[in-house]
Enzyme design. Structure first.
Site, short mmCIF file in Angstrom:
data_model
loop_
_atom_site.label_atom_id
_atom_site.label_comp_id
_atom_site.label_asym_id
_atom_site.label_seq_id
_atom_site.Cartn_x
_atom_site.Cartn_y
_atom_site.Cartn_z
N ARG A 10 0.87 -1.15 -0.06
CA ARG A 10 -0.21 0.12 0.01
C ARG A 10 1.09 1.27 -0.06
O ARG A 10 1.98 1.03 0.50
CB ARG A 10 -1.10 -0.13 1.27
CG ARG A 10 -0.20 0.34 2.62
CD ARG A 10 -1.47 0.21 3.62
NE ARG A 10 -0.73 0.41 5.01
CZ ARG A 10 -0.52 1.41 5.64
NH1 ARG A 10 -0.89 2.36 5.01
NH2 ARG A 10 -0.16 1.53 6.74
N GLU A 190 5.14 8.35 -0.30
CA GLU A 190 4.68 7.72 -1.60
C GLU A 190 5.84 6.98 -2.43
O GLU A 190 6.63 7.80 -2.39
CB GLU A 190 3.82 8.94 -2.31
CG GLU A 190 2.58 9.32 -1.69
CD GLU A 190 2.91 10.70 -0.62
OE1 GLU A 190 4.09 10.76 -0.47
OE2 GLU A 190 1.91 11.21 -0.38
N SER A 191 5.35 6.43 -3.32
CA SER A 191 6.37 5.73 -4.12
C SER A 191 7.53 5.10 -3.73
O SER A 191 8.58 4.86 -4.41
CB SER A 191 6.62 6.62 -5.44
OG SER A 191 5.59 7.25 -6.02
N ARG A 192 7.35 4.56 -2.20
CA ARG A 192 8.62 4.04 -1.67
C ARG A 192 9.77 5.12 -1.30
O ARG A 192 10.78 4.70 -1.14
CB ARG A 192 9.12 2.82 -2.08
CG ARG A 192 8.05 1.58 -1.95
CD ARG A 192 7.79 1.32 -0.75
NE ARG A 192 6.98 0.23 -0.33
CZ ARG A 192 5.60 0.07 -0.22
NH1 ARG A 192 4.90 1.22 -0.41
NH2 ARG A 192 4.79 -0.72 0.07
N LEU A 193 9.44 6.54 -1.74
CA LEU A 193 10.38 7.30 -1.57
C LEU A 193 10.42 7.91 0.00
O LEU A 193 10.11 9.19 0.38
CB LEU A 193 10.13 8.56 -2.49
CG LEU A 193 10.42 8.09 -4.06
CD1 LEU A 193 10.17 9.32 -4.86
CD2 LEU A 193 11.66 7.59 -4.27
#
Length: 214
Positions: A10, A190-193
């Site tokens: 997620r 977000e976006s694994r950043l």
């Protein structure tokens, strides 16, 4: 497995971290995050994964509860003859990981563990519920037992023995104080950043703060 766990993920979007919002003192930062976790009523906000190392260099982890922050130390209690107690007697190097899913946050701590004084352990032991004190006295933690009946019978015998009397702390049970030299704060993004800030203890006892790549 019937479920394809490769697709379980997620997005994290609850917040972010910036350097200007980080305290110069990691303990102040941790206390702030812990208070926020408690106020947000996250599940088990003081739960912490404790990592130790065996004599042959193999890592071992388990979950305990943080019980105090005192003078720049993280304090938890356990049986000194447990697996983690024996490993810490051999090597004091330790890691702590706090994970607050609801806030999409983690804190990773590395440092040295030392036993707290008997007086500090006694002070805390007296605050524990009666049954927890009895359990601490009779449990040969981490050792094989014949079955649940064995431990229940030992619990009953000790409860009768101390009925109407103060339950004293056993000598093989007490606290560890973890003095950290590395503390990382992790905020999911977000976006694994993800945002990650690392505090590293310097020789002059100041803390160096760096942003890490996600």
């Amino acid at each position: 497995m019937k479920t394809d766990i490769r697709n379980i993920r997620r997005e994290y979007s609850r917040g972010g971290l910036t350097r200007k919002n980080m305290s110069e003192n990691p303990f102040i930062q941790f206390q702030q995050w812990l208070e926020e976790a408690i106020n947000a009523e996250v599940n088990e906000p003081t739960a912490v994964i404790v990592g130790t190392v065996s004599e042959d260099g193999r890592p071992s982890t388990r979950c305990v509860l943080l019980k105090e922050l005192r003078d720049g130390e993280f304090i938890f209690y356990t049986n000194y003859e447990s697996r983690k107690g024996k490993q810490l007697a051999n090597s004091p190097y330790i890691s702590l990981t706090f994970l607050w899913h609801e806030l999409e946050r983690q804190v990773h701590v590395e440092g040295i563990a030392t036993k707290v004084s008997p007086e500090v352990s006694d002070e805390y032991f007296k605050t524990r519920p009666y049954k927890s004190r009895i359990g601490a006295r009779i449990s040969p933690q981490s050792q094989p037992i014949s079955g649940r009946m064995e431990i229940m019978q030992a619990f009953l015998r000790e409860s009768i023995r101390f009925a109407g009397h103060e339950v004293k702390r056993p000598e093989n049970w007490g606290g560890y104080a973890v003095t950290p030299n590395r503390i990382e704060f992790w905020q999911g993004r977000e976006s694994r950043l993800h945002d990650r800030f690392l505090y590293t203890l310097q020789s002059d006892q100041s803390w160096k703060i760096e942003r890490l790549a996600p």
